[in-house]
Design a protein around this motif. Structure first.
Motif: not given
Length: 606
Positions: A469-472, A537-546
């Motif tokens: 998830g983090a890499i994605a 940006y932050t919530i987008f990256g976090a949602l992809i990760t989670m």
């Protein structure tokens, strides 16, 4: 001949505003000297005194690291609170918020509500876990919850974010100094950075916190002086308010679901809360301050004070932007090229208001540099913690000696400072500092927020899922940011500015900008994901990760050791975790071989 006359006129106008005299230089230098003396005291005098009183007691390199990085975990609440404020507030905020109000209006000012909400979430969900684990490096939590890969990945993200942010921090005060003195930014930045590197290198976190307190006082004092003097000169608050109202500056965030709108209620709340949780609270540079306090209660006190003072300073900065517009509403200094960059608006205001008072422009510039130096010193100190705790100790075959530990931490501080200084040459080409800094930090803050939130709130996520998830999340944010910056550079992605005019200018100028009001990005008919507001940006990256992390964990069953510590989860999550499946780590169970399936619904253990 007319063009030559106009050019002379605008140059004369610019020179007339550069009234930085010898008194101002003295005030500015006194601030730098005070910071250097603090470093000398904590780096040499106090350390020598402690060695005499300790008489050889302690654990050698561990004591050196704890003292240099955490102040022995015995710091006081008020200094740490002020240090937190100074660490987060940089010249980016002081100049960038004023520019934001001038160009785009007051909609961003509602982020103050976002800040309060973020502080509440951090105090309830994150801080109790981080404090009770008594971490030195925040990324250590990721290893405890997942594995060593996640710890290294978290540290790398922090380093990337720091190296993207620090050049902006250094560049901003140089802009202010250039505006009031005419001195080239590449002359003043090395001089000031050397002072900051020196006191951080020799004094450790105690010197950083002490200088932060001095710098916070200077910063607040200078900003209060500007708004009080400016309001009086404008004829009172009513005049400032009415001029901004007439100029369409006083507006609320839009109530819309359009993700492309730069500042909407949705972007400020859904996007702003994760961003401020990550940048204000989660992160080595900030959490290190909370963990340097002796009790969790004191850490919570520091959190409350930090949130109140930070919101107050940001409100002052926003009001200063209203003052800028009230003064220059009829003669835009950007169109006339009286200034070279939008973020020189506040320094220009200062020279108009305070230029005839010896020492006051120097106080303002000292305040801008104070804000930036505090941020720089904080990141330098935290980088030392990251390298020592996350990149050396986990892989070292033998512990460092006391002297080796000291050399390693100080070498990291020095090298990081030099790299950040070199990157200033890149930053000056990249646009307004507020959006730039939030965009760059958003690239890493999204995955970072997702990684820690998964760890604290999602007990079903295992190490393979978390890493995937983090890499994605990282790859998706690199793609979004790269495409967004490319479209900004080519003009495909633009933002609507408020109306500006030069109709009331009392001086001649040339090379007027053809049109400072650009078309809005939300006029494009087709939606492109990289055109979302930078606040997302932050919530987008976090949602992809989670999302990816949870999906991989649920689809790929993985056995989890039954001695997973429940203290690794947020307090309100623990009560939903079956104690038979996730036992607290105790000396009597650490050595037992006991694994369970993470997704079994019964209580069978193997």
């Amino acid at each position: 001949m007319r063009d030559i006359d106009q050019k002379i006129d605008i140059n004369d106008m610019n020179k007339s505003l550069q009234l930085f005299g010898w008194v101002d230089y003295i005030v500015f230098l006194l601030m730098l000297i005070a910071c250097a003396l603090v470093g000398v005291y904590y780096g040499f005098i106090e350390r020598k005194f402690k060695k005499k009183t300790m008489c050889g007691e302690g654990n050698g390199s561990e004591d050196v690291a704890q003292e240099y990085l955490m102040g022995g975990r015995q710091m006081a609440v008020i200094p740490v609170s002020l240090s937190l404020v100074a660490s987060w507030i940089s010249g980016i905020s002081l100049l960038g918020l004023a520019t934001e109000m001038y160009l785009y209006g007051t909609s961003y000012a509602f982020v103050l509500i976002t800040l309060v909400i973020s502080a509440i979430f951090f105090g309830i969900i994150y801080l109790p876990v981080f404090y009770n684990l008594q971490l030195t490096s925040l990324s250590e939590y990721l290893e405890m919850r997942f594995d060593k890969r996640m710890r290294i990945l978290g540290s790398i993200l922090y380093i990337i974010g720091a190296l993207a942010y620090l050049p902006v921090v250094i560049y901003v005060p140089a802009l202010a100094f250039n505006q009031v003195t005419g001195v080239n930014i590449h002359i003043v930045t090395p001089f000031v950075c050397v002072i900051c590197i020196f006191y951080t290198l020799v004094g450790g976190i105690k010197a950083v916190v002490c200088t932060d307190c001095i710098q916070t006082v200077v910063m607040i004092g200078s900003m209060l002086l500007i708004i009080v003097k400016g309001t009086i000169d404008m004829g009172g608050f009513q005049t400032v308010w009415s001029r901004n109202l007439e100029g369409e500056r006083l507006d609320f965030p839009e109530l819309t679901l359009d993700l492309k709108v730069r500042h909407s209620v949705l972007s400020l709340l859904a996007g702003g809360v994760p961003y401020y949780i990550t940048t204000c609270f989660i992160g080595q540079s900030m959490t290190q301050r909370y963990l340097s306090l002796p009790t969790l209660r004191k850490a919570n006190y520091a959190l409350v004070i930090f949130a109140i003072v930070l919101a107050t300073i940001m409100a002052i900065c926003c009001y200063s932007g209203m003052l800028v517009y009230a003064l220059y509403r009829g003669c835009d200094p950007l169109k006339t090229k009286l200034i070279n960059a939008p973020d020189q608006l506040l320094p220009l205001l200062v020279m108009n208001l305070l230029g005839s008072f010896p020492g006051l422009p120097g106080l303002f510039v000292a305040g801008i540099f104070s804000a930036s130096l505090s941020s720089l010193s904080t990141f330098l100190n935290s980088m030392a913690a990251i390298v020592l705790e996350d990149f050396y100790k986990p892989f070292a075959s033998r512990p460092l000696s006391e002297k080796q530990t000291s050399y390693l931490m100080r070498s990291v501080v020095f090298c990081t400072g030099v790299i950040a200084l070199a990157l200033v040459f890149v930053v000056e080409k990249l646009g307004t500092v507020l959006q730039l800094s939030m965009s760059l930090t958003g690239m890493v803050s999204g995955p970072t927020f997702g990684m820690f939130t998964m760890g604290l709130l999602c007990p079903w996520v295992h190490k393979r899922g978390a890493f995937t998830g983090a890499i994605a999340g990282i790859l998706s944010m690199i793609w979004v940011l790269a495409n967004a910056q490319s479209d900004i550079a080519t003009g495909e992605l633009t933002f609507t500015k408020k109306p500006l005019t030069t109709d009331e200018c009392e001086y001649d100028f040339t090379n007027m900008l053809a049109n400072s009001t650009t078309s809005s990005n939300d006029t494009n008919s087709s939606f492109q994901i990289h055109h979302i507001s930078y606040l997302f940006y932050t919530i987008f990256g976090a949602l992809i990760t989670m999302t990816v992390g949870s999906a991989v964990s649920l689809l790929c069953e993985e056995k989890i050791e039954c001695d997973m510590d429940t203290t690794l989860f947020s307090p309100f999550v623990r009560k939903f975790i079956n104690s038979k499946k996730m036992l607290s780590i105790r000396p009597d169970v650490k050595e037992k071989s006991c694994v369970i399936h993470a997704f079994e619904t019964n209580d069978t253990q193997f």
